[in-house]
Enzyme design. Structure first.
Site, PDB file in Angstrom:
ATOM      1  N   ILE A  18     -15.723   1.370   7.081  1.00 10.87           N
ATOM      2  CA  ILE A  18     -15.668   2.643   7.825  1.00 10.87           C
ATOM      3  C   ILE A  18     -16.665   3.640   7.243  1.00 10.87           C
ATOM      4  CG2 ILE A  18     -14.192   4.504   8.682  1.00 10.87           C
ATOM      5  CD1 ILE A  18     -11.789   2.658   8.270  1.00 10.87           C
ATOM      6  N   LEU A  50     -19.252  -0.548  -5.308  1.00  8.39           N
ATOM      7  CA  LEU A  50     -19.802  -1.835  -4.832  1.00  8.39           C
ATOM      8  C   LEU A  50     -18.887  -3.000  -5.214  1.00  8.39           C
ATOM      9  CD1 LEU A  50     -23.651  -1.340  -5.393  1.00  8.39           C
ATOM     10  CD2 LEU A  50     -22.274  -0.858  -3.366  1.00  8.39           C
ATOM     11  N   ALA A 101     -13.123   5.732  -0.261  1.00  7.00           N
ATOM     12  CA  ALA A 101     -13.079   4.631  -1.235  1.00  7.00           C
ATOM     13  C   ALA A 101     -11.654   4.180  -1.520  1.00  7.00           C
ATOM     14  CB  ALA A 101     -13.749   5.065  -2.544  1.00  7.00           C
ATOM     15  N   THR A 144      -4.019   6.057   6.094  1.00  7.76           N
ATOM     16  CA  THR A 144      -3.637   5.000   7.030  1.00  7.76           C
ATOM     17  C   THR A 144      -2.258   5.253   7.629  1.00  7.76           C
ATOM     18  OG1 THR A 144      -3.035   2.654   7.095  1.00  7.76           O
ATOM     19  CG2 THR A 144      -2.834   3.724   4.968  1.00  7.76           C
ATOM     20  N   ASP A 145      -2.026   4.668   8.800  1.00  9.86           N
ATOM     21  CA  ASP A 145      -0.677   4.738   9.391  1.00  9.86           C
ATOM     22  C   ASP A 145       0.310   3.825   8.656  1.00  9.86           C
ATOM     23  OD1 ASP A 145      -1.645   2.281  10.262  1.00  9.86           O
ATOM     24  OD2 ASP A 145      -1.268   2.641  12.385  1.00  9.86           O
ATOM     25  N   GLU A 146      -0.199   2.941   7.784  1.00 17.10           N
ATOM     26  CA  GLU A 146       0.703   2.010   7.083  1.00 17.10           C
ATOM     27  C   GLU A 146       1.653   2.733   6.133  1.00 17.10           C
ATOM     28  OE1 GLU A 146      -0.698  -1.660   5.648  1.00 17.10           O
ATOM     29  OE2 GLU A 146      -2.047  -1.974   7.328  1.00 17.10           O
ATOM     30  N   TYR A 191      -0.523  -2.164  -1.065  1.00 17.98           N
ATOM     31  CA  TYR A 191      -1.616  -1.357  -0.493  1.00 17.98           C
ATOM     32  C   TYR A 191      -1.070  -0.061   0.102  1.00 17.98           C
ATOM     33  CZ  TYR A 191      -4.677   0.453   3.169  1.00 17.98           C
ATOM     34  OH  TYR A 191      -5.403   1.292   3.990  1.00 17.98           O
ATOM     35  N   LYS A 195      -1.594   3.916  -0.974  1.00 19.79           N
ATOM     36  CA  LYS A 195      -2.155   4.953  -0.092  1.00 19.79           C
ATOM     37  C   LYS A 195      -1.148   6.097   0.080  1.00 19.79           C
ATOM     38  CE  LYS A 195      -5.576   4.986   1.892  1.00 19.79           C
ATOM     39  NZ  LYS A 195      -6.963   5.433   1.527  1.00 19.79           N
ATOM     40  N   ASN A 209      -8.697  -0.153  12.495  1.00 20.80           N
ATOM     41  CA  ASN A 209     -10.078  -0.024  12.980  1.00 20.80           C
ATOM     42  C   ASN A 209     -10.711  -1.398  13.196  1.00 20.80           C
ATOM     43  OD1 ASN A 209     -11.651   2.925  11.604  1.00 20.80           O
ATOM     44  ND2 ASN A 209      -9.515   2.654  12.089  1.00 20.80           N
ATOM     45  N   TYR A 249      -0.520 -15.181  11.657  1.00 17.46           N
ATOM     46  CA  TYR A 249       0.658 -15.084  10.783  1.00 17.46           C
ATOM     47  C   TYR A 249       1.944 -15.064  11.619  1.00 17.46           C
ATOM     48  CZ  TYR A 249      -2.583 -13.415   7.071  1.00 17.46           C
ATOM     49  OH  TYR A 249      -3.595 -13.271   6.148  1.00 17.46           O
TER      50      TYR A 249
END
Ligand code: NAD
Ligand code: DAU
Length: 347
Positions: free
Chosen positions: A12, A35, A82, A128-130, A153, A157, A183, A210
């Site tokens: 993104i 990186l 990031a 994120t929506d997560e 994850y 966030k 996305n 899955y």
């Protein structure tokens, strides 16, 4: 304006820079990125010589590197992309998610807070929506939905979102948060559903779905996410949070079917042969059933709406992967093949 973009060599972030650097010659952009495996400087070839763009290799989890970067560049705006971003990797090895997503965000907030004693600064945190966890078959995530993350994850966030909000409330740091849905588009690393399915279909490899493929995601073309970020920067309220979504809820299996049709059409393959490649594999642990975003606050307050639908955006994306075989080759390295074996070998 001096714009510090973190994680601008990832999916993104590089789309954001490719769209923003030529469109905003009055602004100066510094891209800082560690990186990791997910980054690729090839993503930025179109802008790498632009006079208003530069790159520095910086690990945001290292506070000395972050402080040095703020002291040298003196940003007016931080756009913070990031992060370690892949749920499956966070399940296998969560450590780097805690380090980059929580400690990295903390280091940036500390540096932004210190910088603000000299000059005004806005901190835009891309999330994120997560963080909201899983929905049943009804309802949508709004900005007031309680946080309920399921994976390492999304928990990392969520933690970073809480830190950003705390810095606004406690120290008065001008912050804004965007919580966006899934996305897709150019430069997405092929560990994620859409590029993985496109590239596997192109090379007649199995298409690993899955569970039963009934999980639902709300798909947003990456350029629409980038335009939402600028909209929030320019029109959003300081201290506020905005949900960003595409109004495109789809079951995973329907996404895969649509991609098979598009790959067949665009690459001259047989659709029935591609559908035969679909393989149901062991489910992701803690797999969220459904995400759906209510983005009405962003529309009502700032006038933002997405422009692409899966019909248009998925085809553009298939075309992009077909038209960029060198990029595809550059990311399918030894590391990538090892990840494929680790994630899918035992499923
Ligand atoms: P990505 O994995 O493609 O890119 C992440 C980038 O961050 C890479 O270039 C990587 O090198 C860099 N990075 C990681 N750790 C770093 C560190 N310690 N220091 C400096 N750089 C580091 O991720 P993406 O899909 O482009 O996601 C970008 C942001 O948007 C993330 O914060 C993610 O949580 C969020 N987001 C992603 C999606 C999505 O669907 N991809 C949706 C909503 C929000
Ligand atoms: O919702 C926003 C999030 O979207 C972002 O915060 C994350 O950074 C981004 O990775 C994405 O997370 P998901 O886990 O939803 O994306 P992913 O592409 O990994 O998976 C999408 C769906 O497809 C999910 O239900 C799992 C499923 N899937 C995924 C892969 C990689 C499969 O069925 N097979 C696969 O091989």
């Amino acid at each position: 304006m001096r714009v510090l973009v973190t994680g601008g060599a990832g999916f993104i972030g590089s789309n954001f820079l490719n769209l923003s650097v030529p469109a905003r010659p009055q602004d100066t952009f510094l891209n800082v990125d560690a990186l990791t495996y997910a980054a690729n400087l090839k993503n930025l070839e179109a802008i790498e010589r632009a006079p208003n763009y530069s790159f520095e290799r910086v690990d945001i989890a290292d506070s000395a590197q972050v402080d040095q970067c703020f002291a040298g560049f003196e940003p007016d705006l931080v756009v913070h992309f990031a992060a370690e971003s892949h749920v499956d990797r966070s399940i296998v090895a969560p450590d780097s998610f805690i380090r980059s997503n929580i400690i990295g965000t903390f280091n940036l907030l500390q540096a932004a807070r210190a910088r603000r004693t000299k000059s005004e600064l806005l901190f835009l945190h891309v999330s994120t929506d997560e963080v909201f966890g899983s929905l049943g078959s009804e309802g949508f995530f709004t900005e007031t939905t309680a946080y309920d993350p399921s994976s390492p994850y999304s928990a990392s966030k969520a933690s970073s979102d809480h830190l950003v909000r705390a810095y606004n409330r406690t120290y008065g740091l001008p912050t804004k948060i965007t919580n966006c849905s899934n996305n897709y588009g150019p430069y997405q690393f092929p560990e994620k559903l859409i590029p993985l399915m496109i590239l596997n279909a192109l090379s007649d490899k199995p298409l690993p779905v899955y569970g039963e493929g009934t999980n639902v995601r709300d798909w947003l073309y990456v350029a629409d996410h980038c335009s939402a970020i600028w909209t929030v920067i320019e029109k959003g309220r300081v201290g506020s949070t905005y949900n960003v979504g595409g109004n495109n809820e789809m079951k995973n299996i329907d996404v895969v079917h649509q991609l098979c049709r598009l790959v067949a059409e665009e690459a001259g393959k047989n659709e029935a042969d591609l559908l035969e490649l679909i393989t149901y594999v062991k489910d992701r642990p803690g797999h969220d059933q459904r995400y759906a975003i209510d983005a009405s606050k962003l529309k009502a307050e700032c006038g933002w709406e997405p422009t692409e639908t899966p019909d248009t955006g998925f085809r553009k994306t298939v075309r992009w992967y077909l038209d960029n075989p060198d990029w595809v080759e550059s990311v399918r390295s030894g590391d990538y093949l090892r990840w494929m074996e680790q994630n899918y070998g035992g499923r």
